[in-house]
Design a protein around this motif. Structure first.
Motif, short mmCIF file in Angstrom:
data_model
loop_
_atom_site.label_atom_id
_atom_site.label_comp_id
_atom_site.label_asym_id
_atom_site.label_seq_id
_atom_site.Cartn_x
_atom_site.Cartn_y
_atom_site.Cartn_z
N GLU A 146 -0.54 56.79 28.09
CA GLU A 146 0.51 57.78 28.26
C GLU A 146 0.98 58.29 26.91
OE1 GLU A 146 2.05 59.34 30.77
OE2 GLU A 146 0.64 58.46 32.18
N PRO A 147 0.68 59.54 26.55
CA PRO A 147 1.14 60.07 25.27
C PRO A 147 2.65 59.92 25.10
CG PRO A 147 -0.38 61.59 26.30
CD PRO A 147 -0.10 60.53 27.32
N GLY A 148 3.05 59.45 23.94
CA GLY A 148 4.46 59.25 23.68
C GLY A 148 4.98 57.89 24.07
N MET A 149 4.13 57.08 24.72
CA MET A 149 4.52 55.73 25.15
C MET A 149 3.62 54.70 24.48
SD MET A 149 7.05 56.26 27.22
CE MET A 149 7.19 54.69 28.09
N PRO A 150 4.17 53.53 24.12
CA PRO A 150 3.34 52.48 23.52
C PRO A 150 2.43 51.84 24.56
CG PRO A 150 5.56 51.67 23.88
CD PRO A 150 5.59 53.13 24.22
N PRO A 151 1.35 51.21 24.13
CA PRO A 151 0.48 50.52 25.08
C PRO A 151 1.19 49.28 25.64
CG PRO A 151 -0.18 50.01 22.84
CD PRO A 151 0.87 51.07 22.74
N ASN A 152 0.81 48.92 26.86
CA ASN A 152 1.38 47.68 27.40
C ASN A 152 0.69 46.48 26.76
OD1 ASN A 152 -1.06 47.08 28.88
ND2 ASN A 152 -0.38 48.49 30.49
N ALA A 153 1.22 45.29 27.02
CA ALA A 153 0.75 44.08 26.35
C ALA A 153 -0.72 43.80 26.65
CB ALA A 153 1.61 42.89 26.75
N ALA A 154 -1.12 43.96 27.92
CA ALA A 154 -2.50 43.66 28.31
C ALA A 154 -3.47 44.60 27.60
CB ALA A 154 -2.65 43.78 29.82
N HIS A 155 -3.12 45.86 27.53
CA HIS A 155 -4.00 46.83 26.85
C HIS A 155 -4.06 46.56 25.35
CE1 HIS A 155 -6.14 50.45 25.96
NE2 HIS A 155 -5.16 50.93 25.22
N TYR A 156 -2.95 46.18 24.77
CA TYR A 156 -2.92 45.89 23.33
C TYR A 156 -3.84 44.72 23.00
CZ TYR A 156 -0.99 45.41 18.64
OH TYR A 156 -0.83 45.35 17.27
N ILE A 157 -3.84 43.72 23.86
CA ILE A 157 -4.73 42.56 23.65
C ILE A 157 -6.18 43.00 23.72
CG2 ILE A 157 -5.50 40.39 24.67
CD1 ILE A 157 -2.57 39.92 25.50
N ARG A 158 -6.51 43.86 24.67
CA ARG A 158 -7.88 44.36 24.79
C ARG A 158 -8.27 45.18 23.55
NH1 ARG A 158 -8.94 47.66 29.94
NH2 ARG A 158 -11.10 47.40 29.26
N LEU A 159 -7.34 45.97 23.04
CA LEU A 159 -7.60 46.74 21.83
C LEU A 159 -7.90 45.82 20.65
CD1 LEU A 159 -4.91 49.58 21.86
CD2 LEU A 159 -7.39 49.89 21.85
N GLU A 160 -7.11 44.78 20.49
CA GLU A 160 -7.33 43.85 19.38
C GLU A 160 -8.69 43.17 19.51
OE1 GLU A 160 -3.91 41.21 18.99
OE2 GLU A 160 -3.31 42.47 17.28
N ARG A 161 -9.07 42.84 20.72
CA ARG A 161 -10.37 42.21 20.94
C ARG A 161 -11.50 43.17 20.55
NH1 ARG A 161 -10.13 41.29 26.29
NH2 ARG A 161 -8.80 39.47 25.91
N LEU A 162 -11.37 44.46 20.94
CA LEU A 162 -12.38 45.47 20.60
C LEU A 162 -12.45 45.68 19.09
CD1 LEU A 162 -14.32 47.81 21.51
CD2 LEU A 162 -12.29 49.28 21.51
#
Length: 334
Positions: free
Chosen positions: A250-266
């Protein structure tokens, strides 16, 4: 007294024009010419975003000067119209936008204030290649198939699930130019040859631009990258570049915790063929997370601008926006 009489006839001319425009947009029957209607008023055309404003300017060059509605530092996804922008819309004879798929935050105001006969929704144009909106923000190289947009005049397709960044595919820009030429030719047949010639010249420029942009991005097309939000799907599918994830859904909104963890893994898996070479953010959004992730994982960081902040509005803007976008992408991935 003479001034009042002139004002009266100008008002009648505008009313006649709008009636003709309504007939065209709803039924597509042959129109009487704008000249034959006795109109002496310049047509007031308002366009919501700079890339589309540029294409409109190309088609109407020498006849009509369209007005750009929004400023450089806003996104159609999140921008709420200001009182001055609302007044600009209300004064327009014709309003051109992508539609709900892109100008989501403006849609209620536009639909409420602008009559259908004065509104051109470009996402409904026949012949566009459209991609679905992706609800996930990590795709890992997987894309859904595109479809060619078709609709009937009686039942237009108001698909809110499509990705609205459709101008980033040069082939779609060509379809838009063709559609605009058709619209202005029917509204103002006296200048039909001028609109058609402008359209042909613009299409040639877009085709030449396409070749140039492919030369710019092809050397880095195999390198994955991360975007702030899912804005580059049309560009990627056309030019073969590879955005594999977005910071937020969602533009303008931070990622949720689960998505942030997936980003860090990637971002942390440097052995993966999908490991990003660069994280790109957008100037229209305040976003600290992209920079923090880039620093944490020692990944290149840059800014992608598909709306052209700082680019002078006008006929050249689309070409400058697309060129700058391609060069920025290539530099970030080099």
């Amino acid at each position: 007294m003479m001034l009042r009489i002139n004002d009266y006839f100008l008002s009648v001319s505008r009313m006649r024009f709008l009636k003709t425009l309504s007939v065209f947009l709803f039924s597509f029957i042959a129109l009487p010419s704008h000249h034959a209607m006795g109109s002496t008023l310049p047509l007031s055309v308002v366009v919501t975003i700079k890339p589309i404003h540029s294409l409109v300017t190309c088609v109407t060059n020498g006849i009509i000067i369209p007005t750009l509605l929004t400023a450089d530092n806003v996104s159609g996804h999140t921008h709420a119209l200001t009182p001055n922008e609302v007044q600009t819309l209300l004064k327009a004879d014709l309003v051109i936008w992508i539609g709900e798929a892109y100008e989501a935050h403006m849609q209620q105001t536009i639909r409420k204030l602008i009559p259908e006969q004065k509104l051109i929704t470009l996402s409904e144009a026949k012949g566009l290649t459209l991609y679905p909106y992706r609800s996930e923000s990590i795709w890992e190289g997987e894309f859904k198939e595109a479809h060619t947009h078709e609709h009937t005049e009686d039942h237009p397709d108001h698909d809110h699930s499509i990705d609205g960044h459709l101008w980033l595919d040069p082939n779609n820009a060509i379809v838009i130019v063709q559609r605009l030429a058709e619209i202005f030719t029917h509204i103002d047949p006296k200048n039909a040859a001028h609109y058609q010639q402008n359209a042909m010249d613009t299409i040639k420029r877009i085709q030449e631009l396409d070749i140039t942009l492919k030369e710019i991005v092809t050397p880095v097309s195999h390198k994955p990258y991360v975007v702030y939000h899912d804005a580059m799907q049309y560009f990627d599918r056309h030019f073969g570049t590879q955005a594999v994830a977005a910071i937020t859904t969602e533009p303008g909104m931070p990622p949720n915790a689960a998505h942030y963890i997936r980003l860090e893994r990637l971002l942390g898996d440097k052995s993966s063929p999908l490991h990003p070479s660069c994280i790109f953010e957008e100037p229209q959004f305040a976003n600290e997370i992209s920079k923090k992730l880039a620093d944490k994982f020692s990944i290149n960081y840059s800014m992608l601008d598909y709306l052209g902040q700082g680019v002078t509005p006008g006929a050249n803007a689309y070409f400058m926006i697309m060129t700058d976008l391609s060069k920025t992408l290539a530099r970030g991935l080099s």
